[in-house]
Design a protein around this motif. Sequence first.
Motif, PDB file in Angstrom:
ATOM      1  N   UNK A  90       0.740  -1.628   0.078  1.00  0.00           N
ATOM      2  CA  UNK A  90      -0.389   0.063   0.207  1.00  0.00           C
ATOM      3  C   UNK A  90       0.574   1.329  -0.238  1.00  0.00           C
ATOM      4  N   UNK A  91       1.881   1.220   0.365  1.00  0.00           N
ATOM      5  CA  UNK A  91       3.059   2.388   0.522  1.00  0.00           C
ATOM      6  C   UNK A  91       3.346   2.784  -0.601  1.00  0.00           C
ATOM      7  N   UNK A  92       3.541   1.831  -1.439  1.00  0.00           N
ATOM      8  CA  UNK A  92       3.859   1.779  -3.342  1.00  0.00           C
ATOM      9  C   UNK A  92       2.510   3.035  -3.726  1.00  0.00           C
ATOM     10  N   UNK A  93       2.328   2.996  -3.421  1.00  0.00           N
ATOM     11  CA  UNK A  93       0.611   3.623  -3.960  1.00  0.00           C
ATOM     12  C   UNK A  93      -0.301   4.446  -3.358  1.00  0.00           C
ATOM     13  N   UNK A  94       1.040   5.017  -2.180  1.00  0.00           N
ATOM     14  CA  UNK A  94       0.061   6.256  -1.165  1.00  0.00           C
ATOM     15  C   UNK A  94       0.767   7.456  -2.516  1.00  0.00           C
ATOM     16  N   UNK A  95      -0.239   8.357  -2.339  1.00  0.00           N
ATOM     17  CA  UNK A  95      -0.081  10.201  -3.299  1.00  0.00           C
ATOM     18  C   UNK A  95       0.980  10.356  -2.178  1.00  0.00           C
ATOM     19  N   UNK A  96       2.594  10.383  -2.542  1.00  0.00           N
ATOM     20  CA  UNK A  96       3.420  10.747  -1.745  1.00  0.00           C
ATOM     21  C   UNK A  96       4.182  12.029  -2.828  1.00  0.00           C
ATOM     22  N   UNK A  97       4.990  12.599  -2.047  1.00  0.00           N
ATOM     23  CA  UNK A  97       5.494  13.994  -2.612  1.00  0.00           C
ATOM     24  C   UNK A  97       6.663  14.523  -2.251  1.00  0.00           C
ATOM     25  N   UNK A  98       7.847  14.060  -3.138  1.00  0.00           N
ATOM     26  CA  UNK A  98       8.664  14.234  -2.182  1.00  0.00           C
ATOM     27  C   UNK A  98       9.478  14.749  -2.040  1.00  0.00           C
ATOM     28  N   UNK A  99       9.993  15.535  -1.742  1.00  0.00           N
ATOM     29  CA  UNK A  99      10.433  17.161  -1.388  1.00  0.00           C
ATOM     30  C   UNK A  99      11.744  17.709  -1.060  1.00  0.00           C
ATOM     31  N   UNK A 100      12.655  16.607  -0.943  1.00  0.00           N
ATOM     32  CA  UNK A 100      13.917  16.200  -0.973  1.00  0.00           C
ATOM     33  C   UNK A 100      14.667  17.017  -2.257  1.00  0.00           C
ATOM     34  N   UNK A 101      15.303  18.170  -2.362  1.00  0.00           N
ATOM     35  CA  UNK A 101      15.845  18.472  -3.494  1.00  0.00           C
ATOM     36  C   UNK A 101      16.497  17.209  -4.000  1.00  0.00           C
ATOM     37  N   UNK A 102      17.557  16.533  -3.556  1.00  0.00           N
ATOM     38  CA  UNK A 102      18.160  15.225  -4.490  1.00  0.00           C
ATOM     39  C   UNK A 102      17.203  13.697  -4.285  1.00  0.00           C
ATOM     40  N   UNK A 103      16.198  13.611  -3.674  1.00  0.00           N
ATOM     41  CA  UNK A 103      15.257  12.845  -3.650  1.00  0.00           C
ATOM     42  C   UNK A 103      14.807  12.219  -5.235  1.00  0.00           C
ATOM     43  N   UNK A 104      14.471  11.190  -5.132  1.00  0.00           N
ATOM     44  CA  UNK A 104      13.788  10.463  -6.916  1.00  0.00           C
ATOM     45  C   UNK A 104      12.309  11.215  -6.696  1.00  0.00           C
ATOM     46  N   UNK A 105      12.580  11.069  -7.993  1.00  0.00           N
ATOM     47  CA  UNK A 105      11.230  12.757  -8.440  1.00  0.00           C
ATOM     48  C   UNK A 105      11.199  13.663  -7.582  1.00  0.00           C
ATOM     49  N   UNK A 106      11.310  14.271  -7.407  1.00  0.00           N
ATOM     50  CA  UNK A 106      12.005  15.050  -6.368  1.00  0.00           C
ATOM     51  C   UNK A 106      11.073  16.729  -7.171  1.00  0.00           C
ATOM     52  N   UNK A 107       9.847  16.764  -6.120  1.00  0.00           N
ATOM     53  CA  UNK A 107       9.550  18.073  -6.388  1.00  0.00           C
ATOM     54  C   UNK A 107       9.303  19.525  -5.650  1.00  0.00           C
ATOM     55  N   UNK A 108      10.493  19.543  -4.907  1.00  0.00           N
ATOM     56  CA  UNK A 108      10.543  20.697  -4.047  1.00  0.00           C
ATOM     57  C   UNK A 108      10.457  21.994  -4.088  1.00  0.00           C
TER      58      UNK A 108
END
Length: 166
Positions: free
Chosen positions: A102-120
């Motif tokens: 289920x965690x893999x399907x969360x509506x997750x927004x990556x905030x780390x500038x160097x994170x995968x698929x970052x949306x900083x």
Amino acid sequence: MLTKKLQLLRSVTTLGMSMGVMMPVAISASTPTISAPAIANHPTRSHQEWGTAIASSVKIETVSGAAETALVEYLAASDVKFYGAYWCAHCQQQKSLFGAAAAAKLPYIECAADGQNSQRQLCKDKNIQMFPTWAIDGKYYPGTKDLKEIAKMTGYKGLMNFKYHK
């Protein structure tokens, strides 16, 4: 084993705090855990390198049930967002409450500038200052939340027999 996992979560939390990110929520022995191999004490590693090493080795060990999956599907359909950072221990703890699938399907927004698929930039625009932060109906709720709390906050009325609790 649990003690080592809690120590790792605390060290990741300390890392996040030293990077200027406040992460509320106490870690308790009853909280589902995540695992990561021990990282050697290396004085020349940067915070970014530590975070990347931790994030690339983190594995959620909890198992999703029908209730967790149904809640995630509801959250996605309701335009709820989960803002976090890959190196954030509390974000990993939040994900572990849902279980791996289920965690893999969360509506997750990556905030780390160097994170995968970052949306900083989106995180900056939304003034996200703490991780994790839930965005629900235009309001922002920082901190790790129990799944029943998320269900109540979002109006979810489906299955409530969640496996894990904060």
